[in-house]
Design an enzyme around this catalytic site. Sequence first.
Site, PDB file in Angstrom:
ATOM      1  N   TYR A  70       0.577  -3.464  12.342  1.00 56.07           N
ATOM      2  CA  TYR A  70       0.837  -1.852  11.822  1.00 56.07           C
ATOM      3  C   TYR A  70       1.366  -1.387  12.463  1.00 56.07           C
ATOM      4  O   TYR A  70       2.633  -0.280  12.313  1.00 56.07           O
ATOM      5  CB  TYR A  70      -0.656  -1.654  11.698  1.00 56.07           C
ATOM      6  CG  TYR A  70      -1.737  -2.381  10.325  1.00 56.07           C
ATOM      7  CD1 TYR A  70      -2.121  -3.540  10.149  1.00 56.07           C
ATOM      8  CD2 TYR A  70      -1.916  -1.766   9.327  1.00 56.07           C
ATOM      9  CE1 TYR A  70      -2.752  -4.036   9.101  1.00 56.07           C
ATOM     10  CE2 TYR A  70      -2.573  -1.997   8.202  1.00 56.07           C
ATOM     11  CZ  TYR A  70      -2.820  -3.282   8.538  1.00 56.07           C
ATOM     12  OH  TYR A  70      -3.360  -4.029   7.464  1.00 56.07           O
ATOM     13  N   ASN A 128     -10.723  -2.422   2.275  1.00 59.04           N
ATOM     14  CA  ASN A 128     -10.044  -2.234   1.102  1.00 59.04           C
ATOM     15  C   ASN A 128     -11.524  -2.049   0.078  1.00 59.04           C
ATOM     16  O   ASN A 128     -12.353  -2.461   0.951  1.00 59.04           O
ATOM     17  CB  ASN A 128      -9.130  -3.808   0.463  1.00 59.04           C
ATOM     18  CG  ASN A 128      -7.659  -3.862   0.963  1.00 59.04           C
ATOM     19  OD1 ASN A 128      -6.932  -3.354   1.083  1.00 59.04           O
ATOM     20  ND2 ASN A 128      -7.981  -5.142   1.361  1.00 59.04           N
ATOM     21  N   HIS A 137       0.757  -1.498  -0.417  1.00 60.41           N
ATOM     22  CA  HIS A 137      -0.240  -0.002   0.197  1.00 60.41           C
ATOM     23  C   HIS A 137       1.069   1.490   0.130  1.00 60.41           C
ATOM     24  O   HIS A 137       0.804   2.310   0.889  1.00 60.41           O
ATOM     25  CB  HIS A 137      -0.805   0.061   1.017  1.00 60.41           C
ATOM     26  CG  HIS A 137      -2.028  -0.899   0.759  1.00 60.41           C
ATOM     27  ND1 HIS A 137      -3.274  -1.126   0.681  1.00 60.41           N
ATOM     28  CD2 HIS A 137      -1.867  -2.040   1.716  1.00 60.41           C
ATOM     29  CE1 HIS A 137      -3.840  -2.218   0.556  1.00 60.41           C
ATOM     30  NE2 HIS A 137      -2.969  -2.803   1.162  1.00 60.41           N
TER      31      HIS A 137
HETATM   32  C1  HEM Z   1      -2.192 -10.169   8.283  1.00 60.51           C
HETATM   33  C2  HEM Z   1      -2.741  -9.679   7.309  1.00 60.51           C
HETATM   34  C3  HEM Z   1      -1.340  -8.198   7.022  1.00 60.51           C
HETATM   35  C4  HEM Z   1      -1.066  -8.045   7.145  1.00 60.51           C
HETATM   36  C5  HEM Z   1       0.634  -8.553   8.321  1.00 60.51           C
HETATM   37  C6  HEM Z   1      -1.033  -6.408   7.196  1.00 60.51           C
HETATM   38  C7  HEM Z   1       0.227  -5.348   7.920  1.00 60.51           C
HETATM   39  C8  HEM Z   1       0.060  -4.390   6.726  1.00 60.51           C
HETATM   40  C9  HEM Z   1       1.054  -3.036   7.269  1.00 60.51           C
HETATM   41  C10 HEM Z   1       2.676  -3.999   7.498  1.00 60.51           C
HETATM   42  C11 HEM Z   1       1.084  -2.118   6.234  1.00 60.51           C
HETATM   43  C12 HEM Z   1       2.119  -0.812   6.592  1.00 60.51           C
HETATM   44  C13 HEM Z   1       1.556  -0.195   7.505  1.00 60.51           C
HETATM   45  C14 HEM Z   1       2.538   1.090   7.546  1.00 60.51           C
HETATM   46  O1  HEM Z   1       3.728   1.077   7.024  1.00 60.51           O
HETATM   47  O2  HEM Z   1       2.218   1.879   7.984  1.00 60.51           O
HETATM   48  C15 HEM Z   1      -0.443  -2.460   6.114  1.00 60.51           C
HETATM   49  C16 HEM Z   1      -0.902  -1.075   5.036  1.00 60.51           C
HETATM   50  C17 HEM Z   1      -2.514  -1.201   4.550  1.00 60.51           C
HETATM   51  N1  HEM Z   1      -3.076  -2.506   5.173  1.00 60.51           N
HETATM   52 FE1  HEM Z   1      -1.762  -4.718   5.080  1.00 60.51          FE
HETATM   53  N2  HEM Z   1      -1.786  -6.449   5.886  1.00 60.51           N
HETATM   54  C18 HEM Z   1      -2.769  -7.279   6.507  1.00 60.51           C
HETATM   55  C19 HEM Z   1      -3.903  -6.805   6.051  1.00 60.51           C
HETATM   56  C20 HEM Z   1      -4.535  -6.433   5.582  1.00 60.51           C
HETATM   57  C21 HEM Z   1      -6.251  -6.616   5.200  1.00 60.51           C
HETATM   58  C22 HEM Z   1      -7.473  -7.891   4.794  1.00 60.51           C
HETATM   59  C23 HEM Z   1      -6.831  -5.018   4.566  1.00 60.51           C
HETATM   60  C24 HEM Z   1      -8.031  -4.682   4.310  1.00 60.51           C
HETATM   61  C25 HEM Z   1      -8.698  -5.526   5.221  1.00 60.51           C
HETATM   62  C26 HEM Z   1      -5.769  -4.499   4.994  1.00 60.51           C
HETATM   63  C27 HEM Z   1      -5.375  -3.183   4.429  1.00 60.51           C
HETATM   64  C28 HEM Z   1      -4.298  -2.529   4.005  1.00 60.51           C
HETATM   65  C29 HEM Z   1      -4.172  -1.352   3.841  1.00 60.51           C
HETATM   66  C30 HEM Z   1      -5.330  -0.345   3.801  1.00 60.51           C
HETATM   67  C31 HEM Z   1      -2.660   0.089   4.544  1.00 60.51           C
HETATM   68  C32 HEM Z   1      -2.311   0.864   3.937  1.00 60.51           C
HETATM   69  C33 HEM Z   1      -2.862   1.583   4.917  1.00 60.51           C
HETATM   70  C34 HEM Z   1      -1.871   2.961   4.907  1.00 60.51           C
HETATM   71  O3  HEM Z   1      -2.941   3.529   4.217  1.00 60.51           O
HETATM   72  O4  HEM Z   1      -2.218   4.066   5.465  1.00 60.51           O
HETATM   73  N3  HEM Z   1      -4.552  -4.875   5.085  1.00 60.51           N
HETATM   74  N4  HEM Z   1      -0.470  -3.552   5.920  1.00 60.51           N
END
Ligand code: HEM
Length: 506
Positions: free
Chosen positions: A341, A131, A59
Amino acid sequence: MSENKENKRKLTNEVGAPVADNEHSVTAGARGPVVFNDVWLMEKIGHFNREVIPERRMHAKGWGAYGTLTITGDISKYTKAKVLQPGAVTETFTRFSTVAGERGAADCERDIRGVATKFYTEEGNWDLVGNNTPTFFIRDVHDFSDLNRAVKRDPRTGRRSAQNNWDFWTLLPETFHQRTIVMSDRGIPASFRHMHFFGEHTFSLYNANNERVWTKFHFKTQQGIKNLTNEEAVAINGQDREFHGKDLFEAIEKGNFPKWTMYVQIMTEEQANNHEENPFDITKIWRHKDFPLIEVGVLELNRNPENYYAEVEQSAFTPAHVVPGIGFSPDKFLQGRLFAYGDAQRYRLGVNFNHIPVNRAKVEVNEYHRDGAMRTDGNYGRTTAYTPNSEGYWSAQPEVAEPPLPLNGVMWRFDPKDDPTDDNFRAGGNLWRLLAEDKKQLLIDNTATDIAPVTENVKYRHAVHCQKADPEYGKRMTKALDLDYDKVLELAKLDNNALIQATIEA
Ligand code: HEM
């Protein structure tokens, strides 16, 4: 930054001293080398060299805007969260993103879109990090880093690889529904304004009597759904890689504020116990006819950030941020995110990332965290730094505790595929049957284009999954991928392990 007209003209260094010359280095002689004496130059370059922070691991490319959530419905019987009470109006910040591309990637790629919203509630910040799809590829945290390695760059070539992508996806049949969505017309939205978004996971709500229900959050676009074809997207990316960011920014600048209607689905604990499949499995959906959408309110985006880096790049969301009345669920995928996160943000932005204005709560924050890099808020001065203390400072508030959650079973590495109710193809098949003919054809064509560079064994795996979801889907996919339908039918008789064995080598 100075608002004073006189000072507006004056350049200073980082501690406010006037700068005499910002264009000419101090050199030894008119044609001679630069000298260390030019401390302003050293400061300028030194700062510049450190101006890039790590991008989000996924992302990474995104755009954001402020707005408001206004509650028009009444779900107070399900939740005591003040942000969800009738008439409540709460300030928000939303960041939209693509998932696989890096910070410089083009906006109009075929991918899911992240939509993360921070609600600055009077009970602290609530983040909904979702999402534009109601479901997800995988359901165990162990698979998450692998998903990203498969969809991001290949270790040898440094390029994105359709082979890696489809190989990984097809080895995990639970990805099938999400695969179908991403390859459908919704895989490339025309703009962020023209797509729905979802919390995806099962969360919980609990009311003033501490009675719990399970819930899913939905946000439906009031602008209508609009998507791009592959050809349109390629043309746009060739001209403007920031197309979606521009669309959002310009719509808001013109006062054309995008809106989404917020809904919840509700499932009682009893319904969950008797549900046809695991209600906490993120790869499954709850059918609307069984769990109808209940209207809650409207999210409107109405203010652009003043500074992209400060507000969009430094924003940080985590599903771990909930407020009283909203809670988690036994979804093991959600549990993994609760850790990931904050951990990522302590690395990406530093331990005090919640002090950055876009992340800061609008209510008083009274916690015992202290010190750390870039602590700039006075660090609570002389206030007692431990608890319990005899000064009467900040103690826990048991009245906001969630209701206890009964659990049973043994500790073990369970495979959901061993659950007899687990069907990885039902939802994808239902989606196929719902699509109008032109959308079915687009799905087939988009898949055929995307999977074209991939080896035949992997194509067979995907065609077999389509066949298991719906024979028409299977037959048409087989034809589009130029495969042998008799072989697909034979392979479709195998269970998952046998199918993998039969298709493991090219
Ligand atoms: C175990 C599964 C998941 C892990 C370990 C994970 C981990 C992460 C990490 C580490 C980031 C970066 C955060 C940052 O640097 O600020 C991220 C961003 C993001 N994740 Fe996940 N994620 C997972 C599943 C999901 C799922 C299922 C969704 C949606 C329902 C999702 C939606 C997002 C979104 C929207 C962002 C961007 C947030 C922003 O705009 O700063 N992720 N994720």
